[in-house]
Design an enzyme around this catalytic site. Sequence first.
Site, mmCIF file in Angstrom:
data_model
loop_
_atom_site.group_PDB
_atom_site.id
_atom_site.type_symbol
_atom_site.label_atom_id
_atom_site.label_comp_id
_atom_site.label_asym_id
_atom_site.label_seq_id
_atom_site.Cartn_x
_atom_site.Cartn_y
_atom_site.Cartn_z
ATOM 1 N N ARG A 74 11.198 29.922 0.932
ATOM 2 C CA ARG A 74 12.047 30.655 -0.047
ATOM 3 C C ARG A 74 11.352 32.102 0.036
ATOM 4 N NH1 ARG A 74 9.913 29.796 -4.284
ATOM 5 N NH2 ARG A 74 8.329 28.051 -3.781
ATOM 6 N N TYR A 213 17.616 28.320 4.888
ATOM 7 C CA TYR A 213 16.527 27.309 4.675
ATOM 8 C C TYR A 213 16.453 26.892 3.082
ATOM 9 C CZ TYR A 213 11.951 25.384 5.780
ATOM 10 O OH TYR A 213 10.951 24.415 5.767
ATOM 11 N N GLY A 215 15.150 25.924 -0.400
ATOM 12 C CA GLY A 215 15.738 26.382 -1.503
ATOM 13 C C GLY A 215 16.505 27.598 -1.775
ATOM 14 N N SER A 264 4.767 24.842 -5.643
ATOM 15 C CA SER A 264 5.147 24.337 -4.390
ATOM 16 C C SER A 264 3.777 24.183 -3.534
ATOM 17 C CB SER A 264 6.039 25.423 -3.814
ATOM 18 O OG SER A 264 7.137 25.857 -4.839
ATOM 19 N N ALA A 265 3.904 23.038 -2.831
ATOM 20 C CA ALA A 265 2.901 22.673 -1.975
ATOM 21 C C ALA A 265 1.594 22.467 -2.623
ATOM 22 C CB ALA A 265 2.886 23.564 -0.893
ATOM 23 N N CYS A 266 1.459 21.896 -3.796
ATOM 24 C CA CYS A 266 0.373 21.933 -4.501
ATOM 25 C C CYS A 266 0.107 20.353 -4.831
ATOM 26 C CB CYS A 266 0.031 22.484 -5.796
ATOM 27 S SG CYS A 266 -0.133 24.159 -5.098
ATOM 28 N N ASN A 270 3.169 14.019 -3.092
ATOM 29 C CA ASN A 270 2.263 13.090 -2.838
ATOM 30 C C ASN A 270 1.785 12.326 -4.263
ATOM 31 O OD1 ASN A 270 0.518 13.214 -0.359
ATOM 32 N ND2 ASN A 270 1.371 15.054 -0.582
ATOM 33 N N ASP A 289 10.127 16.522 -7.757
ATOM 34 C CA ASP A 289 10.301 17.826 -7.738
ATOM 35 C C ASP A 289 10.468 18.496 -8.991
ATOM 36 O OD1 ASP A 289 9.588 20.458 -6.174
ATOM 37 O OD2 ASP A 289 11.703 20.682 -6.054
ATOM 38 N N ASN A 379 5.190 25.347 6.278
ATOM 39 C CA ASN A 379 6.142 24.875 5.158
ATOM 40 C C ASN A 379 7.281 23.864 5.823
ATOM 41 O OD1 ASN A 379 7.130 24.953 2.621
ATOM 42 N ND2 ASN A 379 8.848 26.400 3.307
ATOM 43 N N ARG A 381 9.417 20.731 6.713
ATOM 44 C CA ARG A 381 9.643 19.897 5.590
ATOM 45 C C ARG A 381 10.368 18.435 6.300
ATOM 46 N NH1 ARG A 381 8.729 21.290 0.074
ATOM 47 N NH2 ARG A 381 7.659 23.136 0.221
ATOM 48 N N ARG A 412 -3.964 24.640 -7.280
ATOM 49 C CA ARG A 412 -4.674 24.732 -6.204
ATOM 50 C C ARG A 412 -5.796 25.781 -6.511
ATOM 51 N NH1 ARG A 412 -3.667 23.152 -0.597
ATOM 52 N NH2 ARG A 412 -1.797 22.361 -1.017
ATOM 53 N N GLU A 511 -6.874 8.422 -4.347
ATOM 54 C CA GLU A 511 -7.879 8.253 -5.258
ATOM 55 C C GLU A 511 -7.793 8.968 -6.794
ATOM 56 O OE1 GLU A 511 -10.255 6.277 -4.617
ATOM 57 O OE2 GLU A 511 -10.677 6.384 -2.187
ATOM 58 N N ASN A 512 -6.677 9.842 -6.650
ATOM 59 C CA ASN A 512 -6.422 10.482 -7.905
ATOM 60 C C ASN A 512 -5.859 9.462 -9.034
ATOM 61 O OD1 ASN A 512 -6.738 12.891 -6.933
ATOM 62 N ND2 ASN A 512 -4.550 13.059 -6.170
HETATM 63 P P1 GDP Z 1 4.380 19.820 -3.294
HETATM 64 O O1 GDP Z 1 5.005 20.753 -2.723
HETATM 65 O O2 GDP Z 1 4.227 19.925 -4.867
HETATM 66 O O3 GDP Z 1 5.216 18.374 -3.546
HETATM 67 O O4 GDP Z 1 3.042 19.277 -2.887
HETATM 68 P P2 GDP Z 1 2.850 17.964 -1.605
HETATM 69 O O5 GDP Z 1 2.666 16.764 -2.239
HETATM 70 O O6 GDP Z 1 3.886 17.879 -0.634
HETATM 71 O O7 GDP Z 1 1.428 18.464 -1.059
HETATM 72 C C1 GDP Z 1 1.265 19.741 -0.390
HETATM 73 C C2 GDP Z 1 0.162 19.870 0.546
HETATM 74 O O8 GDP Z 1 -0.964 19.372 -0.294
HETATM 75 C C3 GDP Z 1 0.266 18.589 1.625
HETATM 76 O O9 GDP Z 1 -0.252 19.087 2.575
HETATM 77 C C4 GDP Z 1 -0.677 17.480 1.025
HETATM 78 O O10 GDP Z 1 -1.236 16.739 2.183
HETATM 79 C C5 GDP Z 1 -1.699 18.242 0.035
HETATM 80 N N1 GDP Z 1 -2.205 17.226 -0.948
HETATM 81 C C6 GDP Z 1 -1.514 16.799 -1.811
HETATM 82 N N2 GDP Z 1 -2.144 16.069 -2.755
HETATM 83 C C7 GDP Z 1 -3.369 16.173 -2.362
HETATM 84 C C8 GDP Z 1 -4.738 15.985 -2.882
HETATM 85 O O11 GDP Z 1 -4.869 15.090 -3.768
HETATM 86 N N3 GDP Z 1 -5.783 16.329 -2.250
HETATM 87 C C9 GDP Z 1 -5.737 17.360 -1.130
HETATM 88 N N4 GDP Z 1 -6.854 17.923 -0.937
HETATM 89 N N5 GDP Z 1 -4.671 17.663 -0.574
HETATM 90 C C10 GDP Z 1 -3.360 17.233 -1.137
HETATM 91 P P1 PGA Z 2 7.916 21.981 -3.223
HETATM 92 O O1 PGA Z 2 9.487 22.349 -3.297
HETATM 93 O O2 PGA Z 2 7.278 22.698 -2.420
HETATM 94 O O3 PGA Z 2 7.460 22.217 -4.709
HETATM 95 O O4 PGA Z 2 7.870 20.455 -2.929
HETATM 96 C C1 PGA Z 2 10.137 23.095 -2.610
HETATM 97 C C2 PGA Z 2 9.618 24.539 -2.924
HETATM 98 O O5 PGA Z 2 9.302 24.858 -4.159
HETATM 99 O O6 PGA Z 2 10.063 25.377 -2.263
HETATM 100 MN MN MN Z 3 9.279 22.719 -5.628
HETATM 101 MN MN MN Z 4 7.271 18.238 -2.985
#
Ligand code: GDP
Ligand code: PGA
Ligand code: MN
Ligand code: MN
Length: 602
Positions: A74, A213, A215, A264-266, A270, A289, A379, A381, A412, A511-512
């Site tokens: 993005r 790309y 978003g 995003s990516a946090c 997962n 999301d 990034n 996907r 994060r 473990e969460n």
């Molecule tokens: P989203 O973009 O918010 O959906 O985030 P994702 O679930 O795709 O996770 C983004 C990145 O963080 C990925 O590389 C995951 O492997 C990593 N990640 C997700 N959950 C955890 C966690 O509980 N602990 C750690 N250390 N990394 C995590």
């Molecule tokens: P995510 O969504 O990283 O929160 O999964 C896509 C984005 O925010 O660009």
């Molecule tokens: Mn998002």
């Molecule tokens: Mn996601």
Amino acid sequence: MLDDAPTSHPRLLAWIDEVAALTTPDRIVWCDGSESEWTGITDALVDSGALVRLDPAKKPNSFWARTDPGDVARVEESTYICSVDEADAGPTNNWMAPAEMKSTMTELYRGCMKGRTMYVVPFCMGPLDAPTPMFGVELTDSPYVVASMRIMTRMGTEVLAALGDEKDFVPALHSVGAPLEPGQEDAAWPCNETKYISHFPETREIWSFGSGYGGNSLLGKKCYALRIASVAARDEGWLAEHMLIMKLTSPEGQVRYIAGAFPSACGKTNLAMLQPTLPGWKVETVGDDIAWMRFGEDGRLWATNPEFGLFGVAPGTDFHTNPNAMRTLARGNSVFTNVALTDDGDIWWEGMGTPPAHLTDWKNHDWTPDSENPSSHPNSRFCTPIEQCPILADEYHDPRGVPIDAILFGGRRKTTIPLVAEARDWVHGVYLGATLSSETTAAAVGQVGVVRRDPMAMLPFIGYHAGDYFQHWIDMAKGASGDAAKLPKVFYVNWFRRGDQGQFLWPGFGENSRVLKWIVERLDGKGEAIETPVGHVPTPGALDVTGLDISDEDLAAVLRVDRDEWLAEIPQVTEWFTRFGDKLPAVLWAELDALRARLADA
Ligand code: GDP
Ligand code: PGA
Ligand code: MN
Ligand code: MN
């Protein structure tokens, strides 16, 4: 060109006419969302070299895509909220006057689809049988976007039929901005260095140019379901949020619904698909999301997921971290963008166990484990149908959604933020959301790893003034029929705290579930906590760590509330709040004062 149009919706037809006259595509194709259309589009993309078909024995009906190296995330710098009044966009958005943006972009759009096909993609965010279906129509010159929209949204003939001749829709115009002269060979990933992702909140329009790309181009997602929808939500008294939604069932069979906003990516995807390590607990996915949340007649906040697919971060995803994502992908029907290709026609990315001896990386170069750079873009996907998720909750299909018991805010952060803390009440919860901070990730173009405030994980997605947005959150308390007990409880989580050696203090992922168990206990009025200046934090004995290999020191460290670290946040929050001037709700200043006082006493 519109003689054979499958609709007689006057506003839709007039708009398509106008766009076609401006962008001059060679032809117009109405997308019906059918299997044969998908096959035709993906076959053509494979023939042109834009997609590579994966080995059907490994990933049926799935494709490998590589973008231009300059079009990988993005582009927040080029994303605009074009409200009539600049003040309405607030200090967190780029702004340009609608007329000025439209004249700038009209010149960019002029002739921009030359040599290409303009696809008409009618789509609906959320189920078609919702009380008010949320329609959109995307016009795009990118067949990759059409294929992705078919995964991410409900689209095609059914949607067009439901739209009828007069229902409202959000017009969403997209072009990669790369006209083709006769005989000119197309780029594998056409795009333009000039990019604009523009939103017109008053007229509910989206204009996107230059990027293909995620978003930036799948306009139902961030542009519609967050930026435009957040404005509608403000006006109509609901919330459009950057949140996962999960159904959590305890060993006793008690069901709780939890929403979570992480940048995003946090960790949203997962957590949404988590496989609990604690015996007897069950997670089912509602969304990963985006959550649209409205008050029900019962005074509770009900959440739906407007999306139809998952657009997930690839690196880090494997059978140990997110087995349910891997199972979803194994069913095929997916597009993988900017990951690596194995020699036997499958995909690979960092975090997926031992790397093969040879790969083709996301830039189409040979890659070996000795290579300097990662094989996949950070990034990169996967884009896959949510209905393939083996733990999809039945409630996903219900237009009423699910009643939310708890909202998690998280980011994060290497330091400061404990693994979990419970807000003192709703307004304190809004304060935690409004001051949410996180290290930046590769999901947006720019520096990675810098701490920034990301309120409610919505910094790039609030379609109006963030101060008004905070007030809107505070006002949501009124929706609960005056009964604060009906509001979701708010928690703040941080899976990413680090120790002295830079190691994660908490194992995360499955473990969460141990943290989720404590949260549920708190909802039930149980679960031991100590009151700290920043909220209620579990006593070390309150977290179920049965069978978990974590030292007492690490457990204490991940839960610690360090007075000095928190005092260091105060000037940052003061500076952050100051940016909103008069628009910052006074109760949030009061929360900051109260925190300062509690820290002084600690
Ligand atoms: P989203 O973009 O918010 O959906 O985030 P994702 O679930 O795709 O996770 C983004 C990145 O963080 C990925 O590389 C995951 O492997 C990593 N990640 C997700 N959950 C955890 C966690 O509980 N602990 C750690 N250390 N990394 C995590
Ligand atoms: P995510 O969504 O990283 O929160 O999964 C896509 C984005 O925010 O660009
Ligand atoms: Mn998002
Ligand atoms: Mn996601």
